[in-house]
Design an enzyme around this catalytic site. Structure first.
Site, short mmCIF file in Angstrom:
data_model
loop_
_atom_site.label_atom_id
_atom_site.label_comp_id
_atom_site.label_asym_id
_atom_site.label_seq_id
_atom_site.Cartn_x
_atom_site.Cartn_y
_atom_site.Cartn_z
N GLY A 1 20.33 47.95 33.23
CA GLY A 1 19.78 48.94 33.98
C GLY A 1 18.55 49.35 33.99
O GLY A 1 17.55 48.83 33.13
N ASP B 139 22.77 46.47 18.06
CA ASP B 139 21.75 45.80 18.84
C ASP B 139 20.35 46.32 18.39
O ASP B 139 19.40 46.68 18.81
CB ASP B 139 21.79 45.73 20.32
CG ASP B 139 20.67 44.80 20.92
OD1 ASP B 139 20.09 43.82 20.26
OD2 ASP B 139 20.30 45.15 22.18
N1 LIG Z 1 14.52 57.98 26.59
C1 LIG Z 1 13.58 57.20 26.77
N2 LIG Z 1 12.33 57.60 27.00
C2 LIG Z 1 11.33 56.80 27.63
N3 LIG Z 1 11.29 55.42 27.69
C3 LIG Z 1 12.70 55.17 27.68
C4 LIG Z 1 13.81 55.79 27.24
N4 LIG Z 1 14.91 55.19 27.20
C5 LIG Z 1 14.77 54.05 27.70
N5 LIG Z 1 13.11 53.92 27.92
C6 LIG Z 1 12.64 52.71 28.50
O1 LIG Z 1 13.48 51.76 29.16
C7 LIG Z 1 13.56 50.40 28.71
C8 LIG Z 1 14.99 50.01 28.74
O2 LIG Z 1 15.84 51.05 27.95
P1 LIG Z 1 17.18 50.62 27.34
O3 LIG Z 1 16.56 49.74 26.12
O4 LIG Z 1 17.61 52.04 26.76
O5 LIG Z 1 17.91 49.74 28.48
P2 LIG Z 1 18.83 48.48 28.29
O6 LIG Z 1 18.87 48.13 29.65
O7 LIG Z 1 19.86 48.68 27.36
O8 LIG Z 1 17.78 47.54 27.67
P3 LIG Z 1 17.76 46.35 26.57
O9 LIG Z 1 18.17 45.07 27.46
O10 LIG Z 1 16.41 46.23 26.01
O11 LIG Z 1 18.89 46.50 25.71
C9 LIG Z 1 13.01 50.68 26.95
O12 LIG Z 1 12.49 49.50 26.72
C10 LIG Z 1 12.08 51.94 27.18
O13 LIG Z 1 11.07 51.25 27.80
#
Ligand SMILES: Nc1ncnc2c1ncn2[C@@H]1O[C@H](COP(=O)(O)OP(=O)(O)OP(=O)(O)O)[C@@H](O)[C@H]1O
Length: 320
Positions: free
Chosen positions: A38, A151
C-alpha cells in the site's frame, strides 16, 4: 526505496491527493512511500497541526495486512515498547482502511547510501555496533508481545523523526503470531512459503521451514554485517537456492572471511550461537547485546555521535 517482498501479491494502491481530508481529522500533505502492501502519506492533524504518517489499504484486499499492523502497533503501545511508531488513529473510510502513526526519519537503508566514505556504503564501527544493539532491543520487544517480524531489513529500521539516536522498527505487513492463546509457542507448520527479502532471509526461509524468533535475529545479523562492512557477499545473486547455499557455505570456518571480513570477531560468535538456537527456544538477546558492547570496548569506540550527526556527513546528505 521499499523493496517489494518476494512473495508480495499485486495490490491496488489507494491514491490520495494533497489537501484531501481523511476521516474529518487528517489532511494529506504528500506521499511518503509505496510498498508491496500500500501507500504511505504524510498527513496533518487538523486540530493540532502536527504531522504524521498515514498508511492505507483497500478493503477489498484479501491479504488484510493493515489490520495486522494496527494490532501489532497497539499491542506494542500497550506494552510500552520503545522502538516503534506511536499508533495515533485507525479506521475505515470509503473503500479503504487506514492507520495513522508517528513519522520515522531516514531508514538505515537510506543512511547507508550516504556515508562519509561514499563508495563504501557502511557506517563507522561505533555507529554500526550501537545501532545494532538498538535493533536487537526492538526485536526483543516485538517478540515479547508474541510476534515475529519476518521481513527485517535496513529499509524497515529508521531513526525517529525527532530523535536521530532513537532506532525505530516499522512495517509489520509480514508479521506472524508465534504464540498460542495460552502463551506457548505454536507448533511449526510442515512447510512455510518464502517470506521476506532474499538478501536478508534466514536459512530456514530458503528451505521452507517455519520461522522462529532466532530467524529474526539471523536476519538482523546479515543486516548488521552489511551496515558494518558495506556489503553482503551474495548481494548480486538472485536465485533463492543459490543464495541459501551461499549462506550455508559461510558457516564453515574456512569461509568465515568471505562473510565477516572487516567485522568484529564477536559477529562470528553471534552466528555460532544463533545456529544453536532451536525452534522453541527463547534466544538470549542479552548475549547478543553484550557481545556488541564487548566489541565497542575492545575497539575503543565511541557510540555517539552517530555518523549522520557529524557535520561532515550532514554536508553530504539530504535528510527528509
Ligand atoms: N511512519 C512512517 N513515517 C515515515 N515514512 C514512512 C512511515 N511508514 C512507512 N513510511 C514510508 O513508506 C514506505 C512504505 O512503507 P512500508 O514499508 O511500511 O510499507 P510496505 O507496503 O509494507 O512496504 P514494503 O514493500 O517495503 O514491505 C517506507 O519505505 C517509508 O518510506
Amino acid at each position: 526505496m521499499a523493496t517489494p517482498p518476494a512473495a508480495a501479491p499485486h495490490i491496488a494502491i489507494v491514491y490520495l491527493q494533497p489537501n484531501e481530508e481523511v476521516a474529518g481529522r487528517w489532511t494529506v500533505l504528500r506521499k511518503l512511500g509505496e510498498g508491496g502492501f500500500g501507500a504511505v502519506y504524510m498527513v496533518k492533524d487538523n486540530t493540532t497541526g502536527n504531522e504524521y504518517a498515514l498508511k492505507s489499504e483497500r478493503t477489498v484486499e484479501i491479504t488484510r495486512v493493515l489490520k495486522m499492523e494496527v494490532y501489532v502497533l497497539a499491542a506494542l503501545k500497550k506494552a510500552k515498547a520503545t522502538h516503534f511508531c506511536d499508533l495515533i488513529d485507525s479506521g475505515h473510510i470509503k473503500d479503504y482502511n487506514f492507520m495513522v502513526m508517528s513519522l520515522v526519519g531516514s531508514t538505515l537503508h537510506d543512511l547507508r547510501k550516504k556515508p562519509l566514505e561514499s563508495s563504501k556504503q557502511k557506517f563507522s564501527l561505533g555507529t554500526a555496533l550501537s545501532v545494532g544493539i538498538k535493533c536487537v532491543e526492538a526485536i526483543e520487544e516485538l517478540h515479547n508481545i508474541g510476534f515475529l517480524h519476518r521481513d527485517l531489513k535496513p529499509g524497515n529500521f529508521a531513526t525517529d523523526k525527532k530523535d536521530v539516536r532513537k532506532i525505530v522498527m516499522f512495517d509489520f505487513g509480514m508479521a506472524r503470531r508465534y504464540v498460542d492463546s495460552k502463551g506457548g509457542v505454536r507448533k511449526p507448520r510442515w512447510a512455510a512459503g518464502f517470506r521476506g527479502t532474499l538478501r536478508y532471509a534466514p536459512i530456514s526461509c530458503h528451505i521452507s521451514r517455519e520461522l522462529c524468533r532466532k530467524d529474526d535475529l539471523e536476519t538482523w545479523l546479515y543486516q548488521q554485517i552489511e551496515i558494518t562492512r558495506g556489503l553482503l557477499p551474495w548481494r548480486h545473486l538472485e536465485d533463492k537456492d543459490e543464495v541459501g547455499r551461499f549462506k550455508e557455505k559461510c558457516r564453515a570456518e574456512e569461509n568465515h572471511k568471505e562473510l565477516f571480513a572487516g567485522c568484529p570477531r564477536e559477529y562470528i560468535d553471534i552466528m555460532s550461537y544463533l545456529d544453536t538456537v532451536r525452534y522453541y527456544d527463547t534466544p538470549d538477546y542479552r548475549r547478543l547485546s553484550e557481545a556488541m558492547k564487548q566489541a565497542i570496548t575492545a575497539h575503543n569506540l565511541q557510540e555517539y555521535p552517530y555518523d549522520w550527526e557529524k557535520p561532515e556527513w550532514q554536508k553530504l546528505s539530504v535528510l527528509p
